[in-house]
Enzyme design. Structure first.
Site, short mmCIF file in Angstrom:
data_model
loop_
_atom_site.label_atom_id
_atom_site.label_comp_id
_atom_site.label_asym_id
_atom_site.label_seq_id
_atom_site.Cartn_x
_atom_site.Cartn_y
_atom_site.Cartn_z
N HIS A 124 0.71 -1.04 0.01
CA HIS A 124 -0.12 -0.22 -0.14
C HIS A 124 0.92 1.46 -0.12
CE1 HIS A 124 -3.44 2.62 1.21
NE2 HIS A 124 -2.73 3.32 1.82
N GLU A 125 2.00 1.22 0.87
CA GLU A 125 2.82 2.49 1.08
C GLU A 125 3.65 2.69 -0.27
OE1 GLU A 125 1.95 4.74 3.33
OE2 GLU A 125 0.79 3.42 4.54
N HIS A 128 1.85 4.31 -2.65
CA HIS A 128 1.47 5.93 -2.77
C HIS A 128 2.98 6.53 -3.60
CE1 HIS A 128 -1.82 6.32 -0.22
NE2 HIS A 128 -1.17 5.79 0.86
N ASP A 134 -4.97 7.25 -1.56
CA ASP A 134 -5.87 6.52 -0.72
C ASP A 134 -7.23 6.31 -1.45
OD1 ASP A 134 -4.32 5.49 1.49
OD2 ASP A 134 -4.57 7.43 2.36
ZN ZN Z 1 -2.54 5.09 2.41
#
Ligand code: ZN
Length: 179
Positions: A124-125, A128, A134
């Protein structure tokens, strides 16, 4: 009278051909400076400060490498400066992106303490870092729904829309962004 008409027609053709030639010249220049479609961008990441989460970051990076073609995440060579740095700390996991494909991930222990999956957090990171925002709240099938999918969600795979967004971003990005 007839000759003047023909001359006018020739002149019109010449005027029309001018902008076409210019347009082709501009198109060639753009193609030379943009990343060629399908070219893989390599981004390096540094887990030397990721503490106990270094292997989770490697697995999260491997998920991205299996999922997309336009970008590849590779561990940085010792001593080199990485595009992406991962730093363990006590807070909630968060990312501070720089330019596209660069920045710092703070791999906070708080989410892990609350039962969230470390590889999902890592992927997830890294999402980014690759430029995805998000998408909360969202289902477990969405990587960028993050913690909103709950601690029972262990899926670390980006869904089709998330994969497509990354392919598009990195195929269109000018090469200079990655130097
Ligand atoms: Zn996030």
């Amino acid at each position: 009278m007839r000759i003047r008409t023909l001359t006018g027609a020739v002149a019109a053709v010449l005027v029309l051909s001018g902008p076409v030639v210019d347009g082709q010249a501009v198109a060639v220049k753009t193609a030379d400076t943009a990343a060629p479609a399908g070219d893989t961008r390599v981004l390096t990441y540094d887990t030397s400060r990721a503490g106990e989460f270094a292997s989770a970051v490697d697995r999260g990076a491997a998920v991205w490498n299996d999922s997309v073609d336009a970008v590849e995440l590779r561990p940085v060579k010792a001593g080199d400066s990485a595009d992406i740095r991962i730093v363990v700390d006590a807070g909630w996991p968060r990312s501070v992106p720089g330019s596209l494909g660069g920045g710092t991930v703070y791999f906070g222990r708080q989410a892990v303490a609350e039962g969230h999956d470390t590889v999902r957090i890592a992927a997830h990171e890294l999402g980014h870092m690759l430029g995805l925002p998000d998408r909360k709240p969202g289902p477990c099938s969405s990587l960028m729904s993050g913690a909103s999918a709950g601690p029972s969600c262990t899926s670390a795979r980006p869904n089709a829309a998330e994969r497509a967004e990354i392919e598009q971003k990195f195929e269109q990005a000018p090469a200079g962004l990655f130097t």
